[in-house]
Design a protein around this motif. Structure first.
Motif, PDB file in Angstrom:
ATOM      1  N   SER A 183     -15.004  23.474 -34.546  1.00 54.36           N
ATOM      2  CA  SER A 183     -16.415  23.293 -34.890  1.00 54.36           C
ATOM      3  C   SER A 183     -16.979  24.369 -35.809  1.00 54.36           C
ATOM      4  N   ALA A 184     -16.244  25.494 -35.969  1.00 55.69           N
ATOM      5  CA  ALA A 184     -16.755  26.584 -36.809  1.00 55.69           C
ATOM      6  C   ALA A 184     -16.995  26.076 -38.221  1.00 55.69           C
ATOM      7  N   GLY A 185     -18.134  26.424 -38.772  1.00 56.59           N
ATOM      8  CA  GLY A 185     -18.471  26.000 -40.121  1.00 56.59           C
ATOM      9  C   GLY A 185     -19.389  24.802 -40.152  1.00 56.59           C
ATOM     10  N   GLU A 186     -19.490  24.076 -39.037  1.00 58.21           N
ATOM     11  CA  GLU A 186     -20.394  22.934 -38.996  1.00 58.21           C
ATOM     12  C   GLU A 186     -21.851  23.370 -39.057  1.00 58.21           C
ATOM     13  N   LEU A 187     -22.117  24.497 -38.410  1.00 57.04           N
ATOM     14  CA  LEU A 187     -23.469  25.065 -38.412  1.00 57.04           C
ATOM     15  C   LEU A 187     -23.365  26.550 -38.705  1.00 57.04           C
ATOM     16  N   PRO A 188     -24.412  27.160 -39.266  1.00 56.77           N
ATOM     17  CA  PRO A 188     -24.410  28.618 -39.412  1.00 56.77           C
ATOM     18  C   PRO A 188     -24.321  29.284 -38.046  1.00 56.77           C
ATOM     19  N   ALA A 189     -23.741  30.481 -37.998  1.00 56.28           N
ATOM     20  CA  ALA A 189     -23.573  31.189 -36.723  1.00 56.28           C
ATOM     21  C   ALA A 189     -24.902  31.382 -36.010  1.00 56.28           C
ATOM     22  N   GLY A 190     -25.980  31.571 -36.784  1.00 64.53           N
ATOM     23  CA  GLY A 190     -27.291  31.763 -36.173  1.00 64.53           C
ATOM     24  C   GLY A 190     -27.775  30.542 -35.418  1.00 64.53           C
ATOM     25  N   GLU A 191     -27.303  29.374 -35.795  1.00 63.86           N
ATOM     26  CA  GLU A 191     -27.640  28.149 -35.069  1.00 63.86           C
ATOM     27  C   GLU A 191     -26.584  27.824 -34.014  1.00 63.86           C
ATOM     28  N   MET A 192     -25.344  28.140 -34.331  1.00 66.54           N
ATOM     29  CA  MET A 192     -24.251  27.809 -33.411  1.00 66.54           C
ATOM     30  C   MET A 192     -24.330  28.620 -32.127  1.00 66.54           C
ATOM     31  N   ARG A 193     -24.713  29.893 -32.252  1.00 69.94           N
ATOM     32  CA  ARG A 193     -24.748  30.755 -31.074  1.00 69.94           C
ATOM     33  C   ARG A 193     -25.703  30.218 -29.989  1.00 69.94           C
ATOM     34  N   PRO A 194     -26.985  29.945 -30.308  1.00 65.51           N
ATOM     35  CA  PRO A 194     -27.852  29.423 -29.245  1.00 65.51           C
ATOM     36  C   PRO A 194     -27.435  28.035 -28.756  1.00 65.51           C
ATOM     37  N   LEU A 195     -26.841  27.221 -29.647  1.00 57.77           N
ATOM     38  CA  LEU A 195     -26.358  25.912 -29.219  1.00 57.77           C
ATOM     39  C   LEU A 195     -25.261  26.057 -28.175  1.00 57.77           C
ATOM     40  N   LEU A 196     -24.280  26.919 -28.435  1.00 52.98           N
ATOM     41  CA  LEU A 196     -23.198  27.142 -27.477  1.00 52.98           C
ATOM     42  C   LEU A 196     -23.726  27.723 -26.170  1.00 52.98           C
ATOM     43  N   HIS A 197     -24.680  28.639 -26.283  1.00 55.00           N
ATOM     44  CA  HIS A 197     -25.251  29.256 -25.073  1.00 55.00           C
ATOM     45  C   HIS A 197     -25.946  28.206 -24.219  1.00 55.00           C
ATOM     46  N   ALA A 198     -26.750  27.364 -24.839  1.00 54.88           N
ATOM     47  CA  ALA A 198     -27.482  26.339 -24.092  1.00 54.88           C
ATOM     48  C   ALA A 198     -26.520  25.326 -23.464  1.00 54.88           C
ATOM     49  N   MET A 199     -25.499  24.931 -24.204  1.00 53.67           N
ATOM     50  CA  MET A 199     -24.534  23.965 -23.668  1.00 53.67           C
ATOM     51  C   MET A 199     -23.749  24.556 -22.510  1.00 53.67           C
ATOM     52  N   ALA A 200     -23.383  25.825 -22.626  1.00 57.54           N
ATOM     53  CA  ALA A 200     -22.633  26.472 -21.546  1.00 57.54           C
ATOM     54  C   ALA A 200     -23.482  26.594 -20.287  1.00 57.54           C
ATOM     55  N   ARG A 201     -24.734  26.998 -20.445  1.00 58.04           N
ATOM     56  CA  ARG A 201     -25.616  27.099 -19.277  1.00 58.04           C
ATOM     57  C   ARG A 201     -25.805  25.728 -18.635  1.00 58.04           C
ATOM     58  N   SER A 202     -25.958  24.684 -19.453  1.00 57.02           N
ATOM     59  CA  SER A 202     -26.117  23.335 -18.921  1.00 57.02           C
ATOM     60  C   SER A 202     -24.874  22.887 -18.159  1.00 57.02           C
ATOM     61  N   ALA A 203     -23.706  23.237 -18.683  1.00 54.27           N
ATOM     62  CA  ALA A 203     -22.452  22.863 -18.018  1.00 54.27           C
ATOM     63  C   ALA A 203     -22.347  23.551 -16.654  1.00 54.27           C
ATOM     64  N   ILE A 204     -22.701  24.820 -16.606  1.00 53.18           N
ATOM     65  CA  ILE A 204     -22.652  25.553 -15.335  1.00 53.18           C
ATOM     66  C   ILE A 204     -23.645  24.947 -14.338  1.00 53.18           C
ATOM     67  N   ASP A 205     -24.855  24.702 -14.804  1.00 53.59           N
ATOM     68  CA  ASP A 205     -25.884  24.114 -13.929  1.00 53.59           C
ATOM     69  C   ASP A 205     -25.418  22.767 -13.369  1.00 53.59           C
ATOM     70  N   ALA A 206     -24.803  21.961 -14.235  1.00 55.53           N
ATOM     71  CA  ALA A 206     -24.327  20.643 -13.791  1.00 55.53           C
ATOM     72  C   ALA A 206     -23.232  20.800 -12.740  1.00 55.53           C
ATOM     73  N   ALA A 207     -22.371  21.770 -12.923  1.00 61.87           N
ATOM     74  CA  ALA A 207     -21.271  21.970 -11.973  1.00 61.87           C
ATOM     75  C   ALA A 207     -21.768  22.368 -10.597  1.00 61.87           C
ATOM     76  N   VAL A 208     -22.755  23.236 -10.542  1.00 60.25           N
ATOM     77  CA  VAL A 208     -23.229  23.688  -9.231  1.00 60.25           C
ATOM     78  C   VAL A 208     -24.163  22.668  -8.580  1.00 60.25           C
ATOM     79  N   LYS A 209     -24.917  21.909  -9.392  1.00 62.27           N
ATOM     80  CA  LYS A 209     -25.817  20.898  -8.830  1.00 62.27           C
ATOM     81  C   LYS A 209     -25.035  19.730  -8.255  1.00 62.27           C
ATOM     82  N   ALA A 210     -23.890  19.430  -8.870  1.00 61.64           N
ATOM     83  CA  ALA A 210     -23.088  18.298  -8.382  1.00 61.64           C
ATOM     84  C   ALA A 210     -22.437  18.601  -7.041  1.00 61.64           C
ATOM     85  N   HIS A 211     -22.411  19.883  -6.680  1.00 65.27           N
ATOM     86  CA  HIS A 211     -21.787  20.262  -5.406  1.00 65.27           C
ATOM     87  C   HIS A 211     -22.638  19.794  -4.222  1.00 65.27           C
TER      88      HIS A 211
END
Length: 199
Positions: free
Chosen positions: A171-199
């Motif tokens: 995915s590198a190069g699809e978005l500037p790093a300044g946009e990619m960083r918060p996108l990855l952070h938000a997606m990772a937090r959402s993935a973690i939240d989903a994992a613990v809520k499904a428990h």
């Protein structure tokens, strides 16, 4: 004597780092077996045989490359985990560590995924051990945030988040790093939240 030797030591370290970086790019592009010592030497402006002053061979170079990055990630996680008493801030900082690595070192991600099997067994065990310790730093923090969630689930979620973040070779190069960083952070937090809520 100490003053005179210090610049030489720094120069040697810098040269080794330069060689490792060039080798990572070449291994990622062509594969470990598709790259010769001469190719790596040419990439850093020295003869292939001159590289043997720094590394015993390609196996040793690959081993150090993956040991180094595994060690640095683990050390960064330990530093983060001991610097803040707030597990929410610590998790955000751990995410920043992994995202920075993913955005800045996509070649190393590719090399690890494809070439770990070419590392000699003793060094491969060391790499795996460092990686397990790195994962456990995450699990410890997540357990503070979600004490009722089983450790095995938190560990699985951590590995899944690494998979998401380490997709940057694709995915590198699809978005500037300044946009990619918060996108990855938000997606990772959402993935973690989903994992613990499904428990």
């Amino acid at each position: 004597m100490t003053t005179a030797s210090a610049p030489s030591t720094r120069s040697r370290r810098n040269r080794r780092a330069e060689i490792l970086e060039a080798a990572a790019e070449l291994f990622a592009a062509r594969g470990f077996h598709g790259v010769s010592i001469e190719d790596i030497g040419a990439a850093v402006g020295v003869s292939g045989p001159a590289l043997y002053r720094h590394f015993d061979g390609k196996d040793a170079l690959l081993s150090e490359m993956l040991l180094d990055v595994s060690s640095r990630l683990r050390e960064s996680a330990v530093a983060v985990a001991t610097s803040s008493p707030d597990p929410r801030q610590t998790l955000d900082a751990l995410l920043d560590v992994q995202i920075t690595f993913a955005l800045e070192q996509p070649a190393l991600i590719t090399v690890h995924d494809r070439e770990l099997g070419n590392v000699p067994e003793p060094q491969r065990r060391q790499i795996r051990r460092l990686q397990r310790l790195y994962v456990e730093e995450w699990v410890t923090v997540l357990a503070e945030l979600h004490p009722s969630c089983p450790a095995a689930r938190l560990r699985a979620a951590t590995h899944a988040v690494f998979g998401l973040l380490n997709s940057t070779p694709h995915s590198a190069g699809e978005l500037p790093a300044g946009e990619m960083r918060p996108l990855l952070h938000a997606m990772a937090r959402s993935a973690i939240d989903a994992a613990v809520k499904a428990h």
